[in-house]
Design a protein around this motif. Structure first.
Motif, PDB file in Angstrom:
ATOM      1  N   THR A  53       0.845  -1.190   0.000  1.00 24.64           N
ATOM      2  CA  THR A  53       0.000   0.000   0.000  1.00 24.64           C
ATOM      3  C   THR A  53       0.879   1.237   0.000  1.00 24.64           C
ATOM      4  O   THR A  53       1.913   1.299   0.656  1.00 24.64           O
ATOM      5  CB  THR A  53      -0.943   0.046   1.216  1.00 24.64           C
ATOM      6  N   PHE A  54       0.441   2.203  -0.762  1.00 26.10           N
ATOM      7  CA  PHE A  54       1.165   3.456  -0.910  1.00 26.10           C
ATOM      8  C   PHE A  54       0.249   4.557  -0.417  1.00 26.10           C
ATOM      9  O   PHE A  54      -0.924   4.604  -0.788  1.00 26.10           O
ATOM     10  CB  PHE A  54       1.530   3.659  -2.389  1.00 26.10           C
ATOM     11  N   SER A  55       0.744   5.424   0.435  1.00 25.04           N
ATOM     12  CA  SER A  55      -0.090   6.523   0.900  1.00 25.04           C
ATOM     13  C   SER A  55       0.629   7.855   0.709  1.00 25.04           C
ATOM     14  O   SER A  55       1.861   7.912   0.666  1.00 25.04           O
ATOM     15  CB  SER A  55      -0.487   6.334   2.365  1.00 25.04           C
ATOM     16  N   VAL A  56      -0.169   8.898   0.565  1.00 23.93           N
ATOM     17  CA  VAL A  56       0.331  10.258   0.395  1.00 23.93           C
ATOM     18  C   VAL A  56      -0.374  11.147   1.423  1.00 23.93           C
ATOM     19  O   VAL A  56      -1.380  10.763   2.005  1.00 23.93           O
ATOM     20  CB  VAL A  56       0.077  10.790  -1.034  1.00 23.93           C
ATOM     21  N   GLU A  57       0.159  12.335   1.618  1.00 26.47           N
ATOM     22  CA  GLU A  57      -0.471  13.308   2.505  1.00 26.47           C
ATOM     23  C   GLU A  57      -1.499  14.112   1.728  1.00 26.47           C
ATOM     24  O   GLU A  57      -1.224  14.572   0.622  1.00 26.47           O
ATOM     25  CB  GLU A  57       0.594  14.290   3.017  1.00 26.47           C
ATOM     26  N   CYS A  58      -2.664  14.304   2.300  1.00 29.28           N
ATOM     27  CA  CYS A  58      -3.660  15.182   1.700  1.00 29.28           C
ATOM     28  C   CYS A  58      -3.044  16.586   1.632  1.00 29.28           C
ATOM     29  O   CYS A  58      -2.545  17.088   2.642  1.00 29.28           O
ATOM     30  CB  CYS A  58      -4.933  15.205   2.549  1.00 29.28           C
ATOM     31  N   PRO A  59      -3.032  17.232   0.460  1.00 39.09           N
ATOM     32  CA  PRO A  59      -2.419  18.556   0.339  1.00 39.09           C
ATOM     33  C   PRO A  59      -3.096  19.621   1.208  1.00 39.09           C
ATOM     34  O   PRO A  59      -2.481  20.608   1.563  1.00 39.09           O
ATOM     35  CB  PRO A  59      -2.586  18.907  -1.136  1.00 39.09           C
ATOM     36  N   CYS A  72      -5.262  19.010   4.341  1.00 37.42           N
ATOM     37  CA  CYS A  72      -5.289  18.799   5.801  1.00 37.42           C
ATOM     38  C   CYS A  72      -4.145  17.930   6.318  1.00 37.42           C
ATOM     39  O   CYS A  72      -3.997  17.760   7.517  1.00 37.42           O
ATOM     40  CB  CYS A  72      -6.622  18.195   6.211  1.00 37.42           C
ATOM     41  N   LYS A  73      -3.357  17.371   5.407  1.00 41.77           N
ATOM     42  CA  LYS A  73      -2.180  16.558   5.745  1.00 41.77           C
ATOM     43  C   LYS A  73      -2.494  15.175   6.313  1.00 41.77           C
ATOM     44  O   LYS A  73      -1.602  14.496   6.794  1.00 41.77           O
ATOM     45  CB  LYS A  73      -1.235  17.298   6.700  1.00 41.77           C
ATOM     46  N   LYS A  74      -3.749  14.718   6.255  1.00 42.03           N
ATOM     47  CA  LYS A  74      -4.079  13.353   6.687  1.00 42.03           C
ATOM     48  C   LYS A  74      -3.521  12.369   5.662  1.00 42.03           C
ATOM     49  O   LYS A  74      -3.440  12.670   4.480  1.00 42.03           O
ATOM     50  CB  LYS A  74      -5.591  13.163   6.761  1.00 42.03           C
ATOM     51  N   PRO A  75      -3.167  11.157   6.079  1.00 40.24           N
ATOM     52  CA  PRO A  75      -2.692  10.158   5.112  1.00 40.24           C
ATOM     53  C   PRO A  75      -3.843   9.663   4.226  1.00 40.24           C
ATOM     54  O   PRO A  75      -4.963   9.466   4.690  1.00 40.24           O
ATOM     55  CB  PRO A  75      -2.147   9.035   5.986  1.00 40.24           C
ATOM     56  N   VAL A  76      -3.537   9.490   2.956  1.00 43.27           N
ATOM     57  CA  VAL A  76      -4.526   9.007   1.981  1.00 43.27           C
ATOM     58  C   VAL A  76      -3.926   7.794   1.280  1.00 43.27           C
ATOM     59  O   VAL A  76      -2.837   7.891   0.702  1.00 43.27           O
ATOM     60  CB  VAL A  76      -4.852  10.088   0.930  1.00 43.27           C
ATOM     61  N   VAL A  77      -4.610   6.673   1.333  1.00 41.44           N
ATOM     62  CA  VAL A  77      -4.147   5.476   0.633  1.00 41.44           C
ATOM     63  C   VAL A  77      -4.384   5.683  -0.858  1.00 41.44           C
ATOM     64  O   VAL A  77      -5.477   6.052  -1.284  1.00 41.44           O
ATOM     65  CB  VAL A  77      -4.885   4.219   1.138  1.00 41.44           C
ATOM     66  N   TRP A  78      -3.336   5.459  -1.655  1.00 49.28           N
ATOM     67  CA  TRP A  78      -3.428   5.655  -3.104  1.00 49.28           C
ATOM     68  C   TRP A  78      -3.987   4.379  -3.726  1.00 49.28           C
ATOM     69  O   TRP A  78      -3.258   3.443  -4.030  1.00 49.28           O
ATOM     70  CB  TRP A  78      -2.058   5.975  -3.679  1.00 49.28           C
ATOM     71  N   SER A  79      -5.313   4.369  -3.899  1.00 46.72           N
ATOM     72  CA  SER A  79      -5.976   3.206  -4.480  1.00 46.72           C
ATOM     73  C   SER A  79      -7.287   3.661  -5.114  1.00 46.72           C
ATOM     74  O   SER A  79      -7.761   4.767  -4.848  1.00 46.72           O
ATOM     75  CB  SER A  79      -6.257   2.161  -3.399  1.00 46.72           C
ATOM     76  N   PRO A  80      -7.892   2.811  -5.942  1.00 50.95           N
ATOM     77  CA  PRO A  80      -9.175   3.167  -6.567  1.00 50.95           C
ATOM     78  C   PRO A  80     -10.277   3.468  -5.548  1.00 50.95           C
ATOM     79  O   PRO A  80     -11.212   4.203  -5.836  1.00 50.95           O
ATOM     80  CB  PRO A  80      -9.523   1.937  -7.400  1.00 50.95           C
ATOM     81  N   ALA A 110     -11.483   7.837  -3.761  1.00 54.49           N
ATOM     82  CA  ALA A 110     -12.062   8.540  -4.909  1.00 54.49           C
ATOM     83  C   ALA A 110     -11.518   9.952  -5.115  1.00 54.49           C
ATOM     84  O   ALA A 110     -11.512  10.452  -6.242  1.00 54.49           O
ATOM     85  CB  ALA A 110     -13.581   8.596  -4.761  1.00 54.49           C
ATOM     86  N   TYR A 111     -11.063  10.607  -4.065  1.00 59.34           N
ATOM     87  CA  TYR A 111     -10.633  11.999  -4.188  1.00 59.34           C
ATOM     88  C   TYR A 111      -9.119  12.170  -4.121  1.00 59.34           C
ATOM     89  O   TYR A 111      -8.640  13.291  -3.945  1.00 59.34           O
ATOM     90  CB  TYR A 111     -11.313  12.840  -3.089  1.00 59.34           C
ATOM     91  N   ARG A 112      -8.382  11.061  -4.245  1.00 61.16           N
ATOM     92  CA  ARG A 112      -6.933  11.147  -4.133  1.00 61.16           C
ATOM     93  C   ARG A 112      -6.354  12.195  -5.074  1.00 61.16           C
ATOM     94  O   ARG A 112      -6.877  12.356  -6.166  1.00 61.16           O
ATOM     95  CB  ARG A 112      -6.291   9.776  -4.350  1.00 61.16           C
ATOM     96  N   PRO A 113      -5.414  12.978  -4.710  1.00 67.35           N
ATOM     97  CA  PRO A 113      -4.609  12.901  -3.500  1.00 67.35           C
ATOM     98  C   PRO A 113      -5.273  13.522  -2.264  1.00 67.35           C
ATOM     99  O   PRO A 113      -4.650  13.630  -1.227  1.00 67.35           O
ATOM    100  CB  PRO A 113      -3.361  13.693  -3.865  1.00 67.35           C
ATOM    101  N   PHE A 114      -6.512  13.946  -2.390  1.00 71.57           N
ATOM    102  CA  PHE A 114      -7.222  14.536  -1.250  1.00 71.57           C
ATOM    103  C   PHE A 114      -7.928  13.435  -0.462  1.00 71.57           C
ATOM    104  O   PHE A 114      -8.302  12.411  -1.010  1.00 71.57           O
ATOM    105  CB  PHE A 114      -8.235  15.570  -1.727  1.00 71.57           C
ATOM    106  N   CYS A 115      -8.171  13.700   0.816  1.00 73.51           N
ATOM    107  CA  CYS A 115      -8.824  12.691   1.651  1.00 73.51           C
ATOM    108  C   CYS A 115     -10.341  12.744   1.506  1.00 73.51           C
ATOM    109  O   CYS A 115     -11.021  11.769   1.824  1.00 73.51           O
ATOM    110  CB  CYS A 115      -8.425  12.881   3.111  1.00 73.51           C
ATOM    111  N   SER A 116     -10.875  13.857   1.030  1.00 79.08           N
ATOM    112  CA  SER A 116     -12.326  14.005   0.947  1.00 79.08           C
ATOM    113  C   SER A 116     -12.702  15.042  -0.109  1.00 79.08           C
ATOM    114  O   SER A 116     -11.851  15.808  -0.581  1.00 79.08           O
ATOM    115  CB  SER A 116     -12.882  14.460   2.299  1.00 79.08           C
ATOM    116  N   LYS A 117     -13.975  15.067  -0.440  1.00 73.95           N
ATOM    117  CA  LYS A 117     -14.488  16.070  -1.369  1.00 73.95           C
ATOM    118  C   LYS A 117     -14.293  17.475  -0.793  1.00 73.95           C
ATOM    119  O   LYS A 117     -13.991  18.423  -1.517  1.00 73.95           O
ATOM    120  CB  LYS A 117     -15.983  15.803  -1.642  1.00 73.95           C
ATOM    121  N   ARG A 118     -14.456  17.598   0.522  1.00 71.01           N
ATOM    122  CA  ARG A 118     -14.282  18.894   1.184  1.00 71.01           C
ATOM    123  C   ARG A 118     -12.874  19.453   0.949  1.00 71.01           C
ATOM    124  O   ARG A 118     -12.710  20.605   0.554  1.00 71.01           O
ATOM    125  CB  ARG A 118     -14.541  18.745   2.681  1.00 71.01           C
ATOM    126  N   CYS A 119     -11.854  18.631   1.166  1.00 68.62           N
ATOM    127  CA  CYS A 119     -10.476  19.075   0.958  1.00 68.62           C
ATOM    128  C   CYS A 119     -10.220  19.393  -0.509  1.00 68.62           C
ATOM    129  O   CYS A 119      -9.516  20.352  -0.834  1.00 68.62           O
ATOM    130  CB  CYS A 119      -9.487  18.030   1.469  1.00 68.62           C
TER     131      CYS A 119
END
Length: 66
Positions: free
Chosen positions: A4-10, A12-20, A23-32
């Protein structure tokens, strides 16, 4: 087993798993994602460029829009 590969949400800086499933990668949510879009739209963010101020240069002419 897949690694598993994760990145920081640009935003809020929460970790985001890079996978299908993220849905909002590299963001953690639609809000971000929308916060980031708003910053670009408000010109709070920009990509540096030598020609970014071309409209203020002496080479600019409004004749090109006619």
């Amino acid at each position: 087993m897949a690694e598993t590969f994760s990145v920081e949400c640009p935003t809020c800086k929460k970790p985001v798993v890079w996978s299908p499933e993220s849905a909002y990668r590299p963001f953690c949510s639609k809000r971000c994602q929308l916060i980031d879009l708003g910053e670009w739209a408000a010109e709070e963010k920009a990509i540096p460029c030598e020609t970014a101020d071309f409209a203020e240069s002496s080479e600019f002419s409004e004749d090109w829009v006619k």
